[in-house]
Design an enzyme around this catalytic site. Sequence first.
Site, PDB file in Angstrom:
ATOM      1  N   GLU A  78       4.877   7.724  -2.553  1.00 50.62           N
ATOM      2  CA  GLU A  78       3.829   6.898  -3.102  1.00 50.62           C
ATOM      3  C   GLU A  78       4.381   5.665  -4.290  1.00 50.62           C
ATOM      4  OE1 GLU A  78       1.178   6.320  -1.726  1.00 50.62           O
ATOM      5  OE2 GLU A  78       0.961   8.122  -0.572  1.00 50.62           O
ATOM      6  N   CYS A 141      -5.624  12.764  -5.046  1.00 48.49           N
ATOM      7  CA  CYS A 141      -4.254  12.488  -5.054  1.00 48.49           C
ATOM      8  C   CYS A 141      -3.982  11.220  -6.110  1.00 48.49           C
ATOM      9  CB  CYS A 141      -3.785  12.420  -3.744  1.00 48.49           C
ATOM     10  SG  CYS A 141      -3.657  13.921  -2.863  1.00 48.49           S
ATOM     11  N   HIS A 165       3.082  12.298  -0.646  1.00 50.53           N
ATOM     12  CA  HIS A 165       2.054  12.749   0.416  1.00 50.53           C
ATOM     13  C   HIS A 165       2.850  13.444   1.661  1.00 50.53           C
ATOM     14  CE1 HIS A 165      -1.664  10.535  -1.131  1.00 50.53           C
ATOM     15  NE2 HIS A 165      -2.048  11.806  -0.842  1.00 50.53           N
TER      16      HIS A 165
END
Length: 206
Positions: A78, A141, A165
């Site tokens: 991310e 998250c 992820h």
Amino acid sequence: MKILVTAFDPFGGESINPSYEVLKNLKDNIEGAEIVKIQVPTVFYLSVEKAIEKIKEVNPDAVLSIGQAGGRYDISVERVAINIDDARIPDNIGQQPIDTPIDPEGAPAYFATIPIKEIVEEIKKENIPASISNTAGTYVCNHLMYGILNYIHKNKLNIKAGFIHIPYLPVQVLNKPSTPSMSLGDMVKAIETAIKVIVKSCKKSR
């Protein structure tokens, strides 16, 4: 050197969470760094509180959080966490915030401070698919990634942080036709590869 790695408990009706299965299988020492492991609840705010408690306790050089993203095909590193909760489903204690700022006084967003592009490239060298993701979603998250980076920023701490992820495990897609999954072995190797890159980055910035 210490690297704190966080993972979540199962949520959304699943009996396992691949992030926690990966966490349990990580080595305790990678490239000379102690790997400190913690499971956090899939719960808004409480997840961040638990992570911050551990940060205060162990004073890590970096924090890497792992979470399940069912439906994704690869290891997704991310880039950014945004200051919003917008839950499609309730969390594990029934909270379902909609269009709610995580911190009304916080920045609109924070970028990951781990070397995301190098992590992707090194994981690919292990013949495991990986890519940079430009959205961590608006569920727990993203909430955790934002909360950790916000805490580090507000307290001016020299701690790198980021979020990865991972897909479903094969056992989770037995009754989900055409849904992608990845083996536990590949996911563990990918996360350990990411940690190696983070350790190297921390050593450089000392």
